[in-house]
Scaffold this motif. Structure first.
Motif, mmCIF file in Angstrom:
data_model
loop_
_atom_site.group_PDB
_atom_site.id
_atom_site.type_symbol
_atom_site.label_atom_id
_atom_site.label_comp_id
_atom_site.label_asym_id
_atom_site.label_seq_id
_atom_site.Cartn_x
_atom_site.Cartn_y
_atom_site.Cartn_z
ATOM 1 N N PRO A 40 -48.172 -17.250 -11.280
ATOM 2 C CA PRO A 40 -48.252 -15.593 -12.161
ATOM 3 C C PRO A 40 -49.522 -15.936 -12.542
ATOM 4 C CG PRO A 40 -46.377 -16.509 -12.545
ATOM 5 C CD PRO A 40 -46.577 -17.645 -11.651
ATOM 6 N N ARG A 41 -49.938 -17.413 -13.223
ATOM 7 C CA ARG A 41 -51.300 -16.910 -14.070
ATOM 8 C C ARG A 41 -52.682 -16.737 -13.042
ATOM 9 N NH1 ARG A 41 -49.246 -22.089 -16.831
ATOM 10 N NH2 ARG A 41 -48.680 -22.443 -14.506
ATOM 11 N N GLY A 42 -52.977 -16.913 -11.648
ATOM 12 C CA GLY A 42 -53.763 -17.159 -10.673
ATOM 13 C C GLY A 42 -52.709 -18.799 -10.270
ATOM 14 N N ASN A 43 -54.291 -18.174 -8.807
ATOM 15 C CA ASN A 43 -54.351 -19.475 -7.702
ATOM 16 C C ASN A 43 -54.709 -20.578 -8.729
ATOM 17 O OD1 ASN A 43 -54.604 -21.275 -5.664
ATOM 18 N ND2 ASN A 43 -55.883 -20.171 -4.748
ATOM 19 N N ILE A 101 -55.051 -25.511 -17.798
ATOM 20 C CA ILE A 101 -53.522 -24.417 -17.506
ATOM 21 C C ILE A 101 -53.161 -25.720 -18.918
ATOM 22 C CG2 ILE A 101 -51.400 -23.702 -17.188
ATOM 23 C CD1 ILE A 101 -53.589 -22.760 -14.820
ATOM 24 N N THR A 102 -52.525 -27.142 -17.830
ATOM 25 C CA THR A 102 -51.970 -28.229 -18.772
ATOM 26 C C THR A 102 -52.193 -29.055 -18.321
ATOM 27 O OG1 THR A 102 -49.671 -28.688 -19.210
ATOM 28 C CG2 THR A 102 -49.591 -28.016 -17.071
ATOM 29 N N VAL A 103 -52.471 -30.272 -19.323
ATOM 30 C CA VAL A 103 -52.435 -31.781 -19.003
ATOM 31 C C VAL A 103 -51.284 -32.343 -19.363
ATOM 32 C CG1 VAL A 103 -54.175 -34.021 -19.026
ATOM 33 C CG2 VAL A 103 -55.032 -31.395 -18.814
ATOM 34 N N TYR A 104 -51.372 -33.352 -18.173
ATOM 35 C CA TYR A 104 -49.364 -34.803 -19.291
ATOM 36 C C TYR A 104 -50.305 -35.687 -18.155
ATOM 37 C CZ TYR A 104 -48.321 -32.503 -14.221
ATOM 38 O OH TYR A 104 -47.243 -32.384 -12.707
ATOM 39 N N PHE A 105 -49.187 -36.716 -18.433
ATOM 40 C CA PHE A 105 -49.180 -38.033 -17.664
ATOM 41 C C PHE A 105 -47.673 -38.136 -16.611
ATOM 42 C CE2 PHE A 105 -50.793 -39.480 -21.752
ATOM 43 C CZ PHE A 105 -51.398 -40.325 -21.213
ATOM 44 N N PRO A 106 -47.645 -38.346 -15.188
ATOM 45 C CA PRO A 106 -46.876 -37.888 -14.657
ATOM 46 C C PRO A 106 -45.549 -39.098 -15.075
ATOM 47 C CG PRO A 106 -48.688 -38.352 -13.307
ATOM 48 C CD PRO A 106 -49.209 -38.073 -14.939
ATOM 49 N N GLU A 107 -44.279 -38.660 -14.997
ATOM 50 C CA GLU A 107 -43.762 -39.900 -15.789
ATOM 51 C C GLU A 107 -42.379 -39.631 -14.604
ATOM 52 O OE1 GLU A 107 -43.523 -39.224 -19.853
ATOM 53 O OE2 GLU A 107 -45.945 -40.855 -19.891
ATOM 54 N N PRO A 108 -41.283 -40.395 -14.803
ATOM 55 C CA PRO A 108 -39.948 -40.577 -13.980
ATOM 56 C C PRO A 108 -38.794 -39.366 -15.242
ATOM 57 C CG PRO A 108 -40.351 -42.799 -13.528
ATOM 58 C CD PRO A 108 -41.984 -41.835 -14.634
ATOM 59 N N PRO A 109 -38.115 -38.929 -14.398
ATOM 60 C CA PRO A 109 -37.497 -38.904 -13.407
ATOM 61 C C PRO A 109 -38.321 -37.144 -12.357
ATOM 62 C CG PRO A 109 -36.705 -37.414 -14.861
ATOM 63 C CD PRO A 109 -37.191 -38.020 -15.615
#
Length: 65
Positions: A13-16, A45-53
């Protein structure tokens, strides 16, 4: 730094936008969701560490996501 394209979100919704994978150092993956504003400027838009689950590893989503 080498960045890798992981996913495309053409219907955001914020654009491609897209999900990009980079590394802060050995074994430190980082995800950034990025898009472009109408002038062609990169927007983080956002930054994060990919973590389980949610994430099995930095490239593969966990179950139910």
């Amino acid at each position: 730094m080498i960045l890798q394209f992981i996913e495309d979100y053409p219907e955001d919704p914020r654009g491609n936008s897209c999900l990009v994978l980079g590394y802060l150092g050995p074994g430190r993956p980082l995800h950034a969701v990025c898009g472009m504003d109408p002038s062609g400027t990169l927007v983080i838009i956002t930054v994060y560490f990919p973590e389980p689950p949610k994430w099995i590893n930095e490239r593969n989503r966990g179950k139910g996501d």
